[in-house]
Design an enzyme around this catalytic site. Structure first.
Site, PDB file in Angstrom:
ATOM      1  CG  ASP A 149      40.941  51.432  45.061  1.00 52.94           C
ATOM      2  OD1 ASP A 149      41.595  51.866  44.096  1.00 52.94           O
ATOM      3  OD2 ASP A 149      40.111  50.498  44.942  1.00 52.94           O
ATOM      4  CG  ASN A 179      30.973  42.821  36.196  1.00 56.37           C
ATOM      5  OD1 ASN A 179      31.810  43.529  36.742  1.00 56.37           O
ATOM      6  ND2 ASN A 179      29.794  42.571  36.727  1.00 56.37           N
ATOM      7  CG  HIS A 238      31.844  57.658  42.966  1.00 60.56           C
ATOM      8  ND1 HIS A 238      31.349  56.373  42.871  1.00 60.56           N
ATOM      9  CD2 HIS A 238      30.971  58.438  42.271  1.00 60.56           C
ATOM     10  CE1 HIS A 238      30.233  56.375  42.151  1.00 60.56           C
ATOM     11  NE2 HIS A 238      29.995  57.600  41.763  1.00 60.56           N
ATOM     12  CB  THR A 292      30.951  48.956  37.645  1.00 67.33           C
ATOM     13  OG1 THR A 292      29.879  49.707  38.234  1.00 67.33           O
ATOM     14  CG2 THR A 292      30.906  49.096  36.145  1.00 67.33           C
TER      15      THR A 292
HETATM   16  P1  OAD Z   1      29.359  46.915  43.178  1.00 67.25           P
HETATM   17  O1  OAD Z   1      29.731  46.249  44.459  1.00 67.25           O
HETATM   18  O2  OAD Z   1      27.974  47.397  43.008  1.00 67.25           O
HETATM   19  O3  OAD Z   1      29.616  45.923  41.952  1.00 67.25           O
HETATM   20  C1  OAD Z   1      30.830  45.239  41.827  1.00 67.25           C
HETATM   21  C2  OAD Z   1      30.752  44.405  40.569  1.00 67.25           C
HETATM   22  O4  OAD Z   1      32.008  43.801  40.381  1.00 67.25           O
HETATM   23  C3  OAD Z   1      29.696  43.291  40.606  1.00 67.25           C
HETATM   24  O5  OAD Z   1      28.946  43.306  39.394  1.00 67.25           O
HETATM   25  C4  OAD Z   1      30.531  42.004  40.727  1.00 67.25           C
HETATM   26  O6  OAD Z   1      29.946  40.914  40.026  1.00 67.25           O
HETATM   27  C5  OAD Z   1      31.809  42.426  40.037  1.00 67.25           C
HETATM   28  N1  OAD Z   1      33.008  41.717  40.509  1.00 67.25           N
HETATM   29  C6  OAD Z   1      33.274  41.252  41.750  1.00 67.25           C
HETATM   30  N2  OAD Z   1      34.485  40.681  41.781  1.00 67.25           N
HETATM   31  C7  OAD Z   1      34.985  40.762  40.520  1.00 67.25           C
HETATM   32  C8  OAD Z   1      36.206  40.330  39.900  1.00 67.25           C
HETATM   33  N3  OAD Z   1      37.161  39.711  40.585  1.00 67.25           N
HETATM   34  N4  OAD Z   1      36.378  40.607  38.593  1.00 67.25           N
HETATM   35  C9  OAD Z   1      35.426  41.241  37.871  1.00 67.25           C
HETATM   36  N5  OAD Z   1      34.260  41.663  38.393  1.00 67.25           N
HETATM   37  C10 OAD Z   1      34.044  41.430  39.703  1.00 67.25           C
HETATM   38  O7  OAD Z   1      30.417  48.097  42.958  1.00 67.25           O
HETATM   39  P2  OAD Z   1      30.340  49.352  41.983  1.00 67.25           P
HETATM   40  O8  OAD Z   1      29.580  49.037  40.753  1.00 67.25           O
HETATM   41  O9  OAD Z   1      31.719  49.876  41.854  1.00 67.25           O
HETATM   42  O10 OAD Z   1      29.573  54.789  45.286  1.00 67.25           O
HETATM   43  O11 OAD Z   1      29.510  50.367  42.868  1.00 67.25           O
HETATM   44  C11 OAD Z   1      29.310  51.649  42.360  1.00 67.25           C
HETATM   45  C12 OAD Z   1      29.220  52.636  43.487  1.00 67.25           C
HETATM   46  O12 OAD Z   1      28.290  52.185  44.472  1.00 67.25           O
HETATM   47  C13 OAD Z   1      30.481  52.819  44.285  1.00 67.25           C
HETATM   48  O13 OAD Z   1      31.425  53.664  43.689  1.00 67.25           O
HETATM   49  C14 OAD Z   1      29.972  53.429  45.552  1.00 67.25           C
HETATM   50  C15 OAD Z   1      28.786  52.531  45.783  1.00 67.25           C
HETATM   51  O14 OAD Z   1      27.747  53.089  46.457  1.00 67.25           O
HETATM   52  C16 OAD Z   1      29.886  55.763  46.157  1.00 67.25           C
HETATM   53  O15 OAD Z   1      30.532  55.549  47.152  1.00 67.25           O
HETATM   54  C17 OAD Z   1      29.377  57.113  45.789  1.00 67.25           C
END
Ligand code: OAD
Length: 245
Positions: free
Chosen positions: A93, A207, A115, A182
């Site tokens: 985004d 997180n 990404h 993340t």
């Molecule tokens: P995830 O969906 O794996 O993890 C999101 C994290 O954010 C989790 O640990 C949640 O607990 C946390 N979270 C949710 N809401 C929150 C809030 N309001 N405040 C703080 N933390 C919160 O997403 P990513 O780690 O970004 O890759 O995923 C990594 C990659 O996996 C993405 O970039 C994408 C995906 O496959 C590609 O598209 C190549």
């Protein structure tokens, strides 16, 4: 290594409170699809109509969401931090970009979309990247190369993330590494904390819940990003006790 150099990694959790869904909170499905069906080069070759429609919908939804307090706090940090600040996001985004447009960052700042970016398209033949705010046809011709077609400028599974050389150089030189929103489930981003530790950096995670690599962080701040990130930025930018006249 300079203690003034910071690397921040962000993931879907920082945009969750803006209304952008995260990945792993949806039972393994990504907005109703298996990632193999919409986010791999093989899927694009097999069913370009489905893949382009999936990204068209996500692109169309983006103008309806806005940066939240966490994006804005990082923009304030970027505007005021005197050292180098490298913000690496896994998010496709444009919420960081919009927050920084409102508060122009200092000279030592760079934003890396490792990404890719959903609002951009890339020519498959020439690699030229261009802004692409609207829909994309299944076989969208490229204006840059007669043999090319346009695809979303996003990194799909099985592809190498962008700007890895710049990211690795920043990690090797940083004194503070902060991971925000993340899960730590996707590599190579999940390995950044180890690289930062190897460089001697202090490591902090912010997180909602402990991430998969939580034991690698010197400090865990658990809570919503919109609360915890502004709080952390305030502490970082506040002069130490007694420094005020
Ligand atoms: P995830 O969906 O794996 O993890 C999101 C994290 O954010 C989790 O640990 C949640 O607990 C946390 N979270 C949710 N809401 C929150 C809030 N309001 N405040 C703080 N933390 C919160 O997403 P990513 O780690 O970004 O890759 O995923 C990594 C990659 O996996 C993405 O970039 C994408 C995906 O496959 C590609 O598209 C190549």
């Amino acid at each position: 290594m300079s203690t003034d150099d910071i690397v921040i990694l962000t993931g879907a959790g920082i945009s969750a409170e803006s209304g952008v869904p995260t990945f792993r909170d949806a039972g393994g499905l990504w907005e109703g699809h298996r990632f193999e069906d919409v986010a791999t080069p093989e899927a694009f070759a097999r069913d370009p109509v489905l893949v382009q429609r999936f990204y068209d919908l996500r692109r169309a939804a983006l103008p309806t969401v806005h940066p939240n307090a966490a994006h804005r706090a990082l923009a304030e940090l970027a505007a005021r931090w005197p050292g180098r600040l490298t913000l690496v996001t896994q998010n496709v985004d444009d919420l960081h970009d919009r927050a920084h447009a409102e508060a122009p960052p200092g000279a030592g700042f760079e934003l890396i979309h490792m990404h890719g970016e959903i609002m951009k398209a890339r020519c498959t033949a020439s690699g030229v990247v261009m802004d692409w705010p609207g829909p994309m046809a299944a076989h969208e011709p490229s204006p840059h190369h007669p043999a090319g077609r346009m695809r979303p400028h996003v990194v799909w599974f099985g592809e190498i993330p962008l700007e890895m050389d710049r990211i690795e150089a920043a990690l090797a030189a940083c004194g503070l590494f902060v991971s925000i929103g993340t899960s730590g489930a996707v590599w190579p981003a999940a390995g950044f904390v180890r690289a930062a530790r190897a460089a001697g950096a202090r490591t902090v995670e912010i997180n909602l819940e402990p991430s998969m690599g939580t034991h690698l962080f010197d400090e865990s701040r658990l809570g919503p990003a919109s609360v915890e990130v502004p709080r952390w930025v305030d502490e970082l930018l506040s002069p130490p006790q007694g420094a005020r006249a």
